[in-house]
Design a protein around this motif. Structure first.
Motif, PDB file in Angstrom:
ATOM      1  N   ALA A 143       0.827  -1.209   0.000  1.00 20.70           N
ATOM      2  CA  ALA A 143       0.000   0.000   0.000  1.00 20.70           C
ATOM      3  C   ALA A 143       0.863   1.262   0.000  1.00 20.70           C
ATOM      4  N   HIS A 144       2.175   1.047  -0.028  1.00 16.90           N
ATOM      5  CA  HIS A 144       3.138   2.152  -0.100  1.00 16.90           C
ATOM      6  C   HIS A 144       3.093   3.017   1.153  1.00 16.90           C
ATOM      7  N   GLU A 145       2.836   2.375   2.284  1.00 16.42           N
ATOM      8  CA  GLU A 145       3.039   3.085   3.529  1.00 16.42           C
ATOM      9  C   GLU A 145       4.543   3.233   3.740  1.00 16.42           C
ATOM     10  N   ALA A 182      10.697  11.161  11.627  1.00 12.18           N
ATOM     11  CA  ALA A 182      10.149  12.458  11.222  1.00 12.18           C
ATOM     12  C   ALA A 182       8.681  12.363  10.858  1.00 12.18           C
ATOM     13  N   ASN A 183       8.317  11.359  10.054  1.00 14.50           N
ATOM     14  CA  ASN A 183       6.903  11.214   9.708  1.00 14.50           C
ATOM     15  C   ASN A 183       6.607   9.843   9.142  1.00 14.50           C
ATOM     16  N   THR A 184       5.339   9.497   9.144  1.00 15.62           N
ATOM     17  CA  THR A 184       4.838   8.331   8.430  1.00 15.62           C
ATOM     18  C   THR A 184       3.900   8.836   7.343  1.00 15.62           C
ATOM     19  N   TYR A 185       3.798   8.081   6.265  1.00 16.23           N
ATOM     20  CA  TYR A 185       3.010   8.566   5.139  1.00 16.23           C
ATOM     21  C   TYR A 185       2.431   7.393   4.355  1.00 16.23           C
ATOM     22  N   ARG A 186       1.382   7.716   3.594  1.00 14.15           N
ATOM     23  CA  ARG A 186       0.738   6.693   2.775  1.00 14.15           C
ATOM     24  C   ARG A 186       0.180   7.335   1.510  1.00 14.15           C
ATOM     25  N   PHE A 187       0.416   6.691   0.378  1.00 12.00           N
ATOM     26  CA  PHE A 187      -0.084   7.149  -0.910  1.00 12.00           C
ATOM     27  C   PHE A 187      -1.383   6.428  -1.247  1.00 12.00           C
ATOM     28  N   LEU A 188      -2.357   7.198  -1.722  1.00 10.81           N
ATOM     29  CA  LEU A 188      -3.675   6.643  -2.019  1.00 10.81           C
ATOM     30  C   LEU A 188      -4.231   7.273  -3.289  1.00 10.81           C
ATOM     31  N   ARG A 189      -5.151   6.561  -3.924  1.00 11.97           N
ATOM     32  CA  ARG A 189      -5.868   7.106  -5.076  1.00 11.97           C
ATOM     33  C   ARG A 189      -7.008   7.970  -4.546  1.00 11.97           C
ATOM     34  N   PRO A 190      -7.130   9.196  -5.035  1.00  7.50           N
ATOM     35  CA  PRO A 190      -8.054  10.139  -4.399  1.00  7.50           C
ATOM     36  C   PRO A 190      -9.516   9.732  -4.428  1.00  7.50           C
ATOM     37  N   LYS A 191      -9.994   9.169  -5.533  1.00  5.77           N
ATOM     38  CA  LYS A 191     -11.412   8.826  -5.606  1.00  5.77           C
ATOM     39  C   LYS A 191     -11.713   7.397  -5.165  1.00  5.77           C
ATOM     40  N   PRO A 192     -11.051   6.389  -5.721  1.00  4.13           N
ATOM     41  CA  PRO A 192     -11.369   5.012  -5.291  1.00  4.13           C
ATOM     42  C   PRO A 192     -11.114   4.761  -3.806  1.00  4.13           C
ATOM     43  N   VAL A 204      -8.588   7.905   2.635  1.00  4.07           N
ATOM     44  CA  VAL A 204      -7.988   9.240   2.695  1.00  4.07           C
ATOM     45  C   VAL A 204      -8.618  10.050   3.819  1.00  4.07           C
ATOM     46  N   LEU A 205      -9.947  10.083   3.854  1.00  5.73           N
ATOM     47  CA  LEU A 205     -10.642  10.870   4.874  1.00  5.73           C
ATOM     48  C   LEU A 205     -10.377  10.320   6.266  1.00  5.73           C
ATOM     49  N   GLY A 206     -10.329   9.005   6.382  1.00  5.85           N
ATOM     50  CA  GLY A 206     -10.055   8.416   7.685  1.00  5.85           C
ATOM     51  C   GLY A 206      -8.689   8.795   8.214  1.00  5.85           C
ATOM     52  N   LEU A 207      -7.688   8.784   7.336  1.00  6.82           N
ATOM     53  CA  LEU A 207      -6.342   9.167   7.756  1.00  6.82           C
ATOM     54  C   LEU A 207      -6.264  10.651   8.097  1.00  6.82           C
ATOM     55  N   LEU A 208      -6.918  11.481   7.283  1.00  7.94           N
ATOM     56  CA  LEU A 208      -6.903  12.913   7.557  1.00  7.94           C
ATOM     57  C   LEU A 208      -7.526  13.218   8.912  1.00  7.94           C
ATOM     58  N   CYS A 229      -6.395  15.101  -8.895  1.00  6.55           N
ATOM     59  CA  CYS A 229      -4.998  14.695  -9.022  1.00  6.55           C
ATOM     60  C   CYS A 229      -4.940  13.185  -9.229  1.00  6.55           C
ATOM     61  N   LYS A 230      -3.736  12.670  -9.357  1.00  6.57           N
ATOM     62  CA  LYS A 230      -3.568  11.237  -9.550  1.00  6.57           C
ATOM     63  C   LYS A 230      -3.448  10.485  -8.231  1.00  6.57           C
ATOM     64  N   ARG A 231      -2.735  11.063  -7.278  1.00  3.30           N
ATOM     65  CA  ARG A 231      -2.529  10.410  -5.985  1.00  3.30           C
ATOM     66  C   ARG A 231      -2.519  11.445  -4.875  1.00  3.30           C
ATOM     67  N   VAL A 232      -2.966  11.000  -3.712  1.00  6.01           N
ATOM     68  CA  VAL A 232      -2.887  11.813  -2.497  1.00  6.01           C
ATOM     69  C   VAL A 232      -1.974  11.094  -1.524  1.00  6.01           C
ATOM     70  N   CYS A 233      -1.094  11.842  -0.892  1.00  3.82           N
ATOM     71  CA  CYS A 233      -0.251  11.291   0.169  1.00  3.82           C
ATOM     72  C   CYS A 233      -0.615  11.989   1.472  1.00  3.82           C
ATOM     73  N   VAL A 234      -0.987  11.203   2.478  1.00 10.54           N
ATOM     74  CA  VAL A 234      -1.293  11.739   3.800  1.00 10.54           C
ATOM     75  C   VAL A 234      -0.115  11.422   4.710  1.00 10.54           C
ATOM     76  N   ALA A 235       0.448  12.456   5.320  1.00 10.73           N
ATOM     77  CA  ALA A 235       1.624  12.298   6.173  1.00 10.73           C
ATOM     78  C   ALA A 235       1.298  12.740   7.594  1.00 10.73           C
ATOM     79  N   LYS A 236       1.786  11.990   8.555  1.00  9.71           N
ATOM     80  CA  LYS A 236       1.663  12.329   9.969  1.00  9.71           C
ATOM     81  C   LYS A 236       3.046  12.656  10.502  1.00  9.71           C
ATOM     82  N   LYS A 237       3.244  13.929  10.839  1.00  9.74           N
ATOM     83  CA  LYS A 237       4.556  14.405  11.246  1.00  9.74           C
ATOM     84  C   LYS A 237       4.587  14.684  12.746  1.00  9.74           C
TER      85      LYS A 237
END
Length: 287
Positions: A146-148, A162-172, A177-181, A206-214
């Motif tokens: 899942a590219h965490e 420094a941070n953890t992050y995850r790349f996701l497809r914005p619509k599917p 995405v919302l849960g991580l945000l 966009c093509k991808r969203v990355c949510v990062a927790k810093k």
């Protein structure tokens, strides 16, 4: 400023060095790195930074170095990224980078090459260029399919997450995405204005969203937006007017490119605020 135009053999990558097909025929248009050079000129650092950039391109190849231009509301600074997830190129390592940059910058931290990092980056600003040394590196380690992933700051005397992050497809994957945000210590999503600021429709196409927790804030990155969205982003987030005007003037020559943009958010505790503010914003291209 002499503009750099596309050449046969140019390659097109996002900020993770994932290839993409240009949005429009690229022949005779401008390379994304013109925006990097313009931002350096506005900061008065083009001449100081150019030998570093030239050494990276010579050592690693054209289009193989990712740059990020960053703005904290007051100053411009930059980050340069080198990828080699399969450990195929000895030059694209901390050891190789240290050798490539030795005539221009001394990389202070040492990293054992058995660490399974897939990317290394370092900041570039007026102080680093003046001192001619890099006091810290950022190492990025991948996680699951899942590219965490996670990044670490490495200095001469310490290592820290420094941070953890995850790349996701914005619509599917919007629910993820919302849960991580919304799983946030810093932002209050019960105020609908917060989500509207963190995930504006102008960037969501966009093509991808990355949510990062810093450590002290949250970050959101939008990969694969067009030049119109980039312009909106620069204007909305208060980037220098001269850089905005440069982008607007040359938008038709940049419309073949996809850009990546990022925002770090924290609560805005000042009076009459909308509850959230972007403490740092950035956009990316390849060199």
């Amino acid at each position: 400023m002499t503009l750099r135009r596309t050449q046969p053999g140019d390659r097109y990558f996002d900020y993770c060095l994932q290839p993409y097909r240009p949005r429009r025929p690229p022949e005779g248009k401008l390379r994304a790195d013109n925006l990097l050079f313009r931002s350096l000129e506005l900061a008065g650092l083009r001449a100081e930074a150019q030998p570093v950039l030239d050494a990276l391109v010579e050592g690693l190849g054209r289009d193989m170095v990712v740059w990020g231009a960053k703005h904290d509301g007051e100053r411009l600074f930059w980050e340069l990224y080198v990828y080699d997830p399969q450990k195929e190129d000895p030059r694209a390592t901390v050891t190789g980078l240290t050798e490539i940059l030795a005539p221009h910058l001394r990389i202070v931290p040492e990293v054992r090459e058995t660490v399974p990092y897939m990317m290394v980056s370092f900041d570039l600003d007026a102080e680093i260029l003046a001192r001619r040394e890099v006091p810290e590196l950022n190492l990025y380690l991948t996680g699951t399919d899942a590219h965490e992933g996670r990044s670490y700051v490495v200095r001469e005397d310490r290592r820290e997450l420094a941070n953890t992050y995850r790349f996701l497809r914005p619509k599917p994957e919007i629910d993820t995405v919302l849960g991580l945000l919304k799983s946030s210590l810093f932002l209050d999503y019960t105020d609908p204005r917060v989500l509207a600021d963190v995930m504006p429709p102008e960037l969501f196409a966009c093509k991808r969203v990355c949510v990062a927790k810093k450590r002290i804030r949250d970050g959101v990155y939008y990969s694969g937006v067009d030049v119109d969205a980039l312009l909106w982003f620069l204007e909305r987030r208060g980037w220098p007017a001269a850089l905005i005007e440069f982008t607007r003037t040359h938008a038709a020559e940049l419309d073949h490119l996809y850009f990546d943009v990022g925002l770090d958010f924290e609560p805005d505790l000042s009076s009459n605020s909308d509850g959230v503010r972007a403490t740092k914003t950035s956009f990316y291209g390849t060199l």
